[in-house]
Design an enzyme around this catalytic site. Structure first.
Site, PDB file in Angstrom:
ATOM      1  N   PRO A  13       0.859  -1.199   0.000  1.00 46.40           N
ATOM      2  CA  PRO A  13       0.000   0.000   0.000  1.00 46.40           C
ATOM      3  C   PRO A  13       0.883   1.233   0.000  1.00 46.40           C
ATOM      4  CG  PRO A  13       0.068  -0.994   2.200  1.00 46.40           C
ATOM      5  CD  PRO A  13       0.836  -1.905   1.294  1.00 46.40           C
ATOM      6  N   CYS A  96       2.496   3.118   9.628  1.00 43.84           N
ATOM      7  CA  CYS A  96       2.691   4.415   9.016  1.00 43.84           C
ATOM      8  C   CYS A  96       3.066   5.449  10.067  1.00 43.84           C
ATOM      9  CB  CYS A  96       1.384   4.812   8.335  1.00 43.84           C
ATOM     10  SG  CYS A  96       1.540   6.270   7.386  1.00 43.84           S
ATOM     11  N   LYS A 135      -0.438  -5.044   8.875  1.00 49.65           N
ATOM     12  CA  LYS A 135       0.903  -4.665   8.384  1.00 49.65           C
ATOM     13  C   LYS A 135       1.558  -3.833   9.477  1.00 49.65           C
ATOM     14  CE  LYS A 135       3.227  -2.326   4.520  1.00 49.65           C
ATOM     15  NZ  LYS A 135       3.590  -0.981   4.925  1.00 49.65           N
ATOM     16  N   HIS A 167       7.165  -4.905   7.998  1.00 50.84           N
ATOM     17  CA  HIS A 167       8.188  -4.007   7.455  1.00 50.84           C
ATOM     18  C   HIS A 167       9.349  -4.093   8.435  1.00 50.84           C
ATOM     19  CE1 HIS A 167       9.218   0.331   5.893  1.00 50.84           C
ATOM     20  NE2 HIS A 167      10.235  -0.509   5.811  1.00 50.84           N
ATOM     21  N   ASN A 207       8.755  -7.395   4.343  1.00 48.77           N
ATOM     22  CA  ASN A 207       8.698  -6.165   3.546  1.00 48.77           C
ATOM     23  C   ASN A 207       9.845  -5.240   3.959  1.00 48.77           C
ATOM     24  OD1 ASN A 207       7.142  -3.086   3.970  1.00 48.77           O
ATOM     25  ND2 ASN A 207       7.478  -3.883   1.924  1.00 48.77           N
ATOM     26  N   GLY A 230       7.331  -2.639  -2.323  1.00 49.90           N
ATOM     27  CA  GLY A 230       6.716  -1.324  -2.475  1.00 49.90           C
ATOM     28  C   GLY A 230       7.358  -0.508  -3.573  1.00 49.90           C
ATOM     29  N   ARG A 231       8.379   0.272  -3.200  1.00 45.37           N
ATOM     30  CA  ARG A 231       8.937   1.243  -4.142  1.00 45.37           C
ATOM     31  C   ARG A 231       9.480   0.604  -5.410  1.00 45.37           C
ATOM     32  NH1 ARG A 231      12.216   3.857   0.710  1.00 45.37           N
ATOM     33  NH2 ARG A 231      12.026   1.659   1.296  1.00 45.37           N
TER      34      ARG A 231
HETATM   35  C1  LIG Z   1       4.905   6.955  -1.362  1.00 48.15           C
HETATM   36  C2  LIG Z   1       4.716   5.909  -0.283  1.00 48.15           C
HETATM   37  C3  LIG Z   1       3.512   5.846   0.400  1.00 48.15           C
HETATM   38  C4  LIG Z   1       3.290   4.858   1.385  1.00 48.15           C
HETATM   39  N1  LIG Z   1       2.051   4.770   1.967  1.00 48.15           N
HETATM   40  C5  LIG Z   1       1.804   3.727   2.807  1.00 48.15           C
HETATM   41  C6  LIG Z   1       0.483   3.471   3.283  1.00 48.15           C
HETATM   42  O1  LIG Z   1      -0.489   4.148   2.926  1.00 48.15           O
HETATM   43  N2  LIG Z   1       0.315   2.422   4.135  1.00 48.15           N
HETATM   44  C7  LIG Z   1       1.352   1.621   4.529  1.00 48.15           C
HETATM   45  O2  LIG Z   1       1.145   0.668   5.294  1.00 48.15           O
HETATM   46  N3  LIG Z   1       2.592   1.830   4.076  1.00 48.15           N
HETATM   47  C8  LIG Z   1       2.839   2.837   3.213  1.00 48.15           C
HETATM   48  N4  LIG Z   1       4.096   2.991   2.688  1.00 48.15           N
HETATM   49  C9  LIG Z   1       5.151   2.039   3.069  1.00 48.15           C
HETATM   50  C10 LIG Z   1       5.200   0.855   2.102  1.00 48.15           C
HETATM   51  O3  LIG Z   1       3.986   0.134   2.112  1.00 48.15           O
HETATM   52  C11 LIG Z   1       6.360  -0.086   2.441  1.00 48.15           C
HETATM   53  O4  LIG Z   1       6.140  -0.647   3.722  1.00 48.15           O
HETATM   54  C12 LIG Z   1       7.713   0.627   2.460  1.00 48.15           C
HETATM   55  O5  LIG Z   1       7.870   1.460   1.326  1.00 48.15           O
HETATM   56  C13 LIG Z   1       8.873  -0.390   2.521  1.00 48.15           C
HETATM   57  O6  LIG Z   1       8.822  -1.260   1.409  1.00 48.15           O
HETATM   58  P1  LIG Z   1       9.775  -1.031   0.111  1.00 48.15           P
HETATM   59  O7  LIG Z   1      11.194  -0.892   0.628  1.00 48.15           O
HETATM   60  O8  LIG Z   1       9.587  -2.277  -0.719  1.00 48.15           O
HETATM   61  O9  LIG Z   1       9.331   0.219  -0.558  1.00 48.15           O
HETATM   62  C14 LIG Z   1       4.329   3.957   1.706  1.00 48.15           C
HETATM   63  C15 LIG Z   1       5.545   4.026   1.011  1.00 48.15           C
HETATM   64  C16 LIG Z   1       5.739   4.983   0.014  1.00 48.15           C
HETATM   65  C17 LIG Z   1       7.051   5.016  -0.744  1.00 48.15           C
END
Ligand SMILES: Cc1cc2nc3c(=O)[nH]c(=O)nc-3n(C[C@H](O)[C@H](O)[C@H](O)COP(=O)(O)O)c2cc1C
Length: 331
Positions: A13, A96, A135, A167, A207, A230-231
Site C-alpha cells: 500500500p 505508518c 501490516k 516491514h 517487507n 513497495g517502491r
Molecule cells: C509513497 C509511499 C507511500 C506509502 N504509503 C503507505 C500506506 O499508505 N500504508 C502503509 O502501510 N505503508 C505505506 N508505505 C510504506 C510501504 O507500504 C512499504 O512498507 C515501504 O515502502 C517499505 O517497502 P519497500 O522498501 O519495498 O518500498 C508507503 C511508502 C511509500 C514510498
C-alpha cells in the site's frame, strides 16, 4: 487460488501511488500478485461517508483494502463497507509514521498498544467476511524489537489475525520524516525470519528494501510465506511484476510491457471519456521501461506531453514509438 497463496508476492500500500489506476496497470503486468490500496482512514469512511475512496475495478482482484484507524467500532464499520465493496482482504495499518496519522493515534504508534490492536482486529473480523490482516513494523522509538515483536504477534494473533506483513525496520516517531522512516532505521531481516520460526501457524510476509524479483525468490526459498514489495514495484514494475506469475506462482506467461502499454491506451481512452485526464493514469507508468533502451525518452515524453490538459492516449503511442526505435537502435 486462495488469497494466502496470492500473498506470496504483494504490492505494498502506498499513499498517492497505489490508486485504482496504478492497480489496474499493475494487474496487467501480473495476474496473480496481491495488490493493496492506499491507506483509507476509517473516519473518512464512517464519519465522512467518503465511499468513493472504495471505488475499484473488478479487474483488480485479488485486491486488499488497507484501513487506518484505532477505534474498534469505527474500524468494524469501515471493514464492513470494504467487504460490501468487494475487497478480498481488509488490512490494518500499524506501520505508518506520518504526523497526521500519529495525531489520530493510529499507524505505527499502535505498536505500543498490542491490546488495542487485538481489539481492533477482533472488531474488524466481526464486521468483515474477508480475511483481516495486519501490516506492522518491528517496533517504534526505543522499543526493543526482539521483545516487543513476538509479544505483538502473540497478542494480535490471539484475536484472530493469522497473516502479518512485517516491514523489517523500526519507525522513529520523532525526528524523522515519513520518507526517512522508510530508509534510515536499519533493516532487521533476521528478526523477522526468527518470527517465521517462532510462529509456524502464522502467514508472515517480509517487507522493506526488496528491490529485485531474485531477492523475493530468495526470501520465499528461505521459508517466508510472502514477500511485499513497495517502491521497487512502483518504479520498476516490469522487472518486479512482469515475470512474477511464472517465477513466483509457477503458472502463467510473462507480460510484455509493450502490450501492457497498448492495453493502457484503451483504459486511458475510457478514463478520459468519463472526464478524467491522461496524467492521472500515465504518471504511474513512468517506470515501465526502466533500465531498458528508450527509458528516458519514454519518461520525458509521458511527463511533458502527457501533462497537457488535452493530452490523450496518443501520447502513450508516441512514447512507445520512441522506445521501439531506441530498442531497434540498441539491438
Ligand atoms: C509513497 C509511499 C507511500 C506509502 N504509503 C503507505 C500506506 O499508505 N500504508 C502503509 O502501510 N505503508 C505505506 N508505505 C510504506 C510501504 O507500504 C512499504 O512498507 C515501504 O515502502 C517499505 O517497502 P519497500 O522498501 O519495498 O518500498 C508507503 C511508502 C511509500 C514510498
Amino acid at each position: 487460488m486462495q488469497i494466502n497463496q496470492h500473498a506470496r508476492l504483494s504490492c505494498a500500500p502506498m499513499m498517492d501511488w497505489t490508486d485504482r489506476h496504478c492497480r489496474y496497470f499493475h494487474r496487467l503486468l501480473s495476474q496473480r500478485a496481491l495488490l493493496y490500496t492506499e491507506m483509507v482512514t476509517a473516519p473518512a469512511l464512517v464519519r465522512g461517508q467518503a465511499m468513493h475512496l472504495l471505488d475499484h475495478s473488478p479487474v483488480e482482484h485479488p485486491v486488499a483494502l488497507q484501513l487506518g484507524g484505532s477505534d474498534p467500532a469505527e474500524l468494524a464499520e469501515a471493514a464492513r463497507f470494504g467487504c460490501e465493496a468487494g475487497y478480498d482482504e481488509i488490512n490494518l495499518n500499524v506501520g505508518c509514521p506520518s504526523d497526521r496519522v500519529q495525531s489520530g493515534a493510529f499507524g505505527a504508534v499502535l505498536m505500543k498498544d498490542p491490546g488495542l490492536v487485538a481489539e481492533c482486529v477482533s472488531a474488524m473480523r466481526s464486521g468483515s467476511s474477508a480475511e483481516v490482516t495486519v501490516k506492522c513494523r518491528i517496533g517504534v522509538d526505543d522499543q526493543e524489537p526482539n521483545v516487543v515483536l513476538p509479544q505483538f504477534l502473540a497478542r494480535v494473533s490471539s484475536a484472530g489475525c493469522k497473516r502479518f506483513i512485517i516491514h523489517a525496520r523500526k519507525a522513529w516517531l520523532k525526528g524523522l520524516s515519513p520518507k526517512e522512516n522508510r530508509d534510515v532505521p536499519p533493516l532487521d531481516y533476521d528478526l523477522v525470519a526468527r518470527m517465521r520460526q517462532e510462529f509456524p501457524d502464522l502467514h508472515i510476509s517480509i517487507n522493506g528494501g526488496i528491490t529485485t524479483l531474485e531477492q523475493a525468490e530468495e526470501f520465499l526459498s528461505a521459508g517466508f510465506d510472502g514477500v511485499m514489495v513497495g517502491r521497487a514495484a512502483y518504479h520498476n514494475p516490469a522487472d518486479i511484476l512482469a515475470q512474477a506469475d511464472r517465477r513466483i506462482f509457477g503458472a502463467g506467461e510473462d507480460a510484455d510491457p509493450f502490450e501492457v502499454a497498448h492495453l493502457m491506451m484503451t483504459y486511458v481512452e475510457e478514463h478520459i471519456a468519463q472526464g478524467g485526464r491522461l496524467h492521472q493514469v500515465a504518471r504511474h507508468m513512468l517506470g515501465l521501461f526502466a533500465g531498458r533502451p528508450g527509458a528516458r525518452l519514454w519518461r520525458r515524453h509521458i511527463s511533458e506531453a502527457g501533462s497537457r490538459a488535452d493530452a490523450g492516449p496518443e501520447v502513450i503511442g508516441e512514447a512507445l514509438d520512441m522506445v521501439q526505435s531506441a530498442s531497434r537502435a540498441a539491438a
